[in-house]
Design a protein around this motif. Structure first.
Motif, PDB file in Angstrom:
ATOM      1  N   ASP A 206       0.851  -1.180   0.000  1.00 17.99           N
ATOM      2  CA  ASP A 206       0.000   0.000   0.000  1.00 17.99           C
ATOM      3  C   ASP A 206       0.896   1.241   0.000  1.00 17.99           C
ATOM      4  N   LEU A 207       0.990   1.913  -1.123  1.00 13.86           N
ATOM      5  CA  LEU A 207       1.881   3.070  -1.215  1.00 13.86           C
ATOM      6  C   LEU A 207       1.428   4.216  -0.335  1.00 13.86           C
ATOM      7  N   SER A 208       0.151   4.296  -0.040  1.00 15.85           N
ATOM      8  CA  SER A 208      -0.350   5.403   0.777  1.00 15.85           C
ATOM      9  C   SER A 208       0.145   5.323   2.216  1.00 15.85           C
ATOM     10  N   SER A 209       0.670   4.164   2.621  1.00 13.56           N
ATOM     11  CA  SER A 209       1.163   4.009   3.996  1.00 13.56           C
ATOM     12  C   SER A 209       2.626   4.418   4.133  1.00 13.56           C
ATOM     13  N   ILE A 210       3.284   4.711   3.012  1.00 12.48           N
ATOM     14  CA  ILE A 210       4.717   5.035   3.022  1.00 12.48           C
ATOM     15  C   ILE A 210       4.883   6.552   2.936  1.00 12.48           C
ATOM     16  N   GLN A 211       5.674   7.094   3.867  1.00 14.07           N
ATOM     17  CA  GLN A 211       5.964   8.523   3.848  1.00 14.07           C
ATOM     18  C   GLN A 211       7.476   8.725   3.836  1.00 14.07           C
ATOM     19  N   SER A 212       7.914   9.836   3.298  1.00 16.96           N
ATOM     20  CA  SER A 212       9.343  10.151   3.316  1.00 16.96           C
ATOM     21  C   SER A 212       9.534  11.658   3.296  1.00 16.96           C
ATOM     22  N   VAL A 213      10.589  12.091   3.958  1.00 12.73           N
ATOM     23  CA  VAL A 213      11.044  13.474   3.850  1.00 12.73           C
ATOM     24  C   VAL A 213      12.520  13.437   3.470  1.00 12.73           C
ATOM     25  N   ALA A 214      12.946  14.499   2.801  1.00 12.28           N
ATOM     26  CA  ALA A 214      14.346  14.620   2.406  1.00 12.28           C
ATOM     27  C   ALA A 214      14.941  15.802   3.161  1.00 12.28           C
ATOM     28  N   SER A 215      15.827  15.514   4.106  1.00  9.32           N
ATOM     29  CA  SER A 215      16.361  16.550   4.994  1.00  9.32           C
ATOM     30  C   SER A 215      17.545  17.261   4.347  1.00  9.32           C
ATOM     31  N   PHE A 216      17.267  18.463   3.884  1.00 10.38           N
ATOM     32  CA  PHE A 216      18.255  19.284   3.193  1.00 10.38           C
ATOM     33  C   PHE A 216      18.857  20.244   4.206  1.00 10.38           C
ATOM     34  N   PHE A 217      20.170  20.140   4.432  1.00 10.22           N
ATOM     35  CA  PHE A 217      20.812  20.901   5.507  1.00 10.22           C
ATOM     36  C   PHE A 217      21.101  22.334   5.066  1.00 10.22           C
ATOM     37  N   ILE A 218      20.859  23.265   5.974  1.00 18.36           N
ATOM     38  CA  ILE A 218      20.887  24.682   5.623  1.00 18.36           C
ATOM     39  C   ILE A 218      22.096  25.412   6.238  1.00 18.36           C
ATOM     40  N   SER A 219      22.108  25.605   7.532  1.00 14.40           N
ATOM     41  CA  SER A 219      23.092  26.503   8.148  1.00 14.40           C
ATOM     42  C   SER A 219      24.534  26.062   7.930  1.00 14.40           C
ATOM     43  N   ARG A 220      24.759  24.764   7.858  1.00 12.24           N
ATOM     44  CA  ARG A 220      26.138  24.289   7.690  1.00 12.24           C
ATOM     45  C   ARG A 220      26.715  24.724   6.341  1.00 12.24           C
ATOM     46  N   VAL A 221      25.844  24.908   5.352  1.00  9.85           N
ATOM     47  CA  VAL A 221      26.315  25.371   4.044  1.00  9.85           C
ATOM     48  C   VAL A 221      26.881  26.786   4.169  1.00  9.85           C
ATOM     49  N   ASP A 222      26.135  27.668   4.839  1.00  8.70           N
ATOM     50  CA  ASP A 222      26.647  29.026   5.032  1.00  8.70           C
ATOM     51  C   ASP A 222      27.929  29.033   5.859  1.00  8.70           C
ATOM     52  N   SER A 223      27.986  28.204   6.887  1.00  6.45           N
ATOM     53  CA  SER A 223      29.180  28.179   7.741  1.00  6.45           C
ATOM     54  C   SER A 223      30.426  27.848   6.925  1.00  6.45           C
ATOM     55  N   GLU A 224      30.331  26.835   6.073  1.00  4.77           N
ATOM     56  CA  GLU A 224      31.489  26.415   5.280  1.00  4.77           C
ATOM     57  C   GLU A 224      31.794  27.414   4.164  1.00  4.77           C
ATOM     58  N   VAL A 225      30.770  27.872   3.473  1.00 12.64           N
ATOM     59  CA  VAL A 225      30.981  28.812   2.367  1.00 12.64           C
ATOM     60  C   VAL A 225      31.496  30.155   2.885  1.00 12.64           C
ATOM     61  N   ASP A 226      30.912  30.642   3.978  1.00 10.95           N
ATOM     62  CA  ASP A 226      31.352  31.932   4.529  1.00 10.95           C
ATOM     63  C   ASP A 226      32.822  31.888   4.937  1.00 10.95           C
ATOM     64  N   LYS A 227      33.233  30.770   5.499  1.00  8.56           N
ATOM     65  CA  LYS A 227      34.634  30.609   5.888  1.00  8.56           C
ATOM     66  C   LYS A 227      35.543  30.719   4.666  1.00  8.56           C
ATOM     67  N   ARG A 228      35.122  30.126   3.578  1.00 10.12           N
ATOM     68  CA  ARG A 228      35.922  30.181   2.351  1.00 10.12           C
ATOM     69  C   ARG A 228      35.875  31.574   1.715  1.00 10.12           C
ATOM     70  N   LEU A 229      34.746  32.248   1.838  1.00  7.54           N
ATOM     71  CA  LEU A 229      34.655  33.615   1.321  1.00  7.54           C
ATOM     72  C   LEU A 229      35.570  34.557   2.102  1.00  7.54           C
ATOM     73  N   ASP A 230      35.649  34.341   3.405  1.00 10.92           N
ATOM     74  CA  ASP A 230      36.578  35.133   4.219  1.00 10.92           C
ATOM     75  C   ASP A 230      38.021  34.922   3.753  1.00 10.92           C
ATOM     76  N   ALA A 231      38.317  33.684   3.380  1.00  2.00           N
ATOM     77  CA  ALA A 231      39.675  33.375   2.923  1.00  2.00           C
ATOM     78  C   ALA A 231      39.976  34.052   1.586  1.00  2.00           C
ATOM     79  N   VAL A 232      38.948  34.219   0.733  1.00  2.00           N
ATOM     80  CA  VAL A 232      39.132  34.935  -0.538  1.00  2.00           C
ATOM     81  C   VAL A 232      39.493  36.388  -0.247  1.00  2.00           C
TER      82      VAL A 232
END
Length: 367
Positions: free
Chosen positions: A191-217
């Motif tokens: 029964d497909l209606s009994s199956i649920q899923s979410v896809a957890s897309f991480f947010i703040s860690r992306v800014d933390s890593e990118v901002d660190k690299r932007l500071d290095a630029v």
């Protein structure tokens, strides 16, 4: 103050608490959050359980009982965590019965298995059976090796929260694994209606890593891009979600009763004090998504958060411009995602080791 959270919920955003402990369950705190703060789900991870087991005395009685039976550390962790999740599922049951997409409680497989598909699938099956609640979700990391386990677990009729997603390419692979799993489940007559899923897309860690690299630029152009990567990443992810879940392949599954795999914004606690503390809630409002928050972020939004309409739909082109600018200042985004995934798995692995040591010490103390 809680009216702001209700406004968020009324905008179609499902509010899930990113925390769980036996103390929350025993004191009725979780039930209170459901009734008063529009909480309709709970996510857990090894770090959350390590923190819960490492503080207070809520687990002492069960640890003494397990020690008296000679239960080993791994089995004790399995028993303790599944007991908490089962009880949380019961607290969320009224929400689940009202709207099957919510009322969910997630429990994660041992992160040490993140690079082993067969071991991940086996533990997913074991956790699902042990919790034994239809509103549970098994959390599986979206490593490349984890993708087959996600498909097979969905195919077995088990609801899955796919975690540690950072890149659009991996997110597309996760959605493909979900559809593949649903197709297998359909073929097996489930029964497909009994199956649920979410896809957890991480947010703040992306800014933390990118901002660190932007500071290095170190250029003004790079500095102007700080704090923009995470939101752009999420908006591009949402555009990919809209594309996949409007395809003919998806429609065939929907016609058989399947649910979409909802995007879940994870890691929404702001780590940079220079940014608004509700940034990753207010700026990611879009109906049909989940935002899982630590209680600190939830309280901040209840106090001063604003809902100013859909902040995601139709903003892919703008988001792509941010990515183009990031690459223009020399950022290697592919490397950013590799680093974040490895760090994510390692952090959960370290937390699992901490959890293991805590339970080992307490079992020895209680013996």
């Amino acid at each position: 103050m809680t009216d702001r959270l209700k406004t968020l919920a009324d905008a179609g955003v499902s509010i899930w608490l990113d925390d769980l402990s036996r103390e929350r369950l025993r004191t009725g705190n979780l039930e209170q959050l459901v009734k008063e703060k529009s909480v309709v789900g709970v996510t857990t991870n090894p770090s959350i359980f390590a923190s819960a087991l490492g503080s207070g005395d809520a687990y002492d009685e069960q640890l003494r009982e397990l020690a008296g039976k000679g239960v080993g550390v791994d089995d004790a962790i399995f028993t303790i965590t599944t007991d908490d999740v089962r009880e949380a599922c019961d607290v969320l049951a009224p929400v689940f019965s009202g709207e099957p997409a919510d009322g969910r409680v997630s429990i994660e497989v041992d992160p040490g298995m993140a690079r082993d598909a067969d071991a991940t699938e086996a533990q997913a099956q074991a956790l699902w059976a042990a919790v034994d609640r239809p509103n549970a979700m098994i959390k599986i990391p979206a490593t490349e090796e984890g993708l087959p386990a996600i498909a097979k677990t969905i195919g077995a009729g088990i609801s899955v929260n796919v975690t540690l997603i950072f890149s659009i390419d991996r997110y597309r692979a996760v959605m493909d694994a979900y559809l593949t799993g649903l197709e297998s489940a359909k073929e097996a007559g489930k029964d497909l209606s009994s199956i649920q899923s979410v896809a957890s897309f991480f947010i703040s860690r992306v800014d933390s890593e990118v901002d660190k690299r932007l500071d290095a630029v170190g250029t003004d152009e790079a500095a102007a891009l700080k704090g923009k990567a995470a939101l752009a990443n999420a908006r591009l992810a949402y555009a990919a979600y809209q594309e996949v879940f409007s395809s003919d392949r998806w429609q065939a599954l929907a016609d058989a009763g399947a649910h979409v795999q909802r995007p879940l914004w994870a890691s929404t606690g702001v780590k940079n004090p220079d940014y608004p503390d509700t940034l990753y809630v207010t700026d990611l409002v879009v109906a049909g998504t989940v935002n899982t928050m630590p209680e600190k972020t939830m309280d901040a939004f209840a106090d001063h958060g604003e809902v100013t309409g859909d902040q995601v739909t139709g903003r892919a082109e703008e988001a792509q411009q941010v990515f183009d600018a990031l690459e223009g200042v020399g950022l290697d985004l592919a490397d950013v995602y590799v680093v974040l995934e490895n760090e994510g798995v390692d952090k959960f692995d370290d937390s699992w080791a901490e959890l293991t040591q805590t339970v080992k010490d307490q079992l020895e103390k209680s013996a």
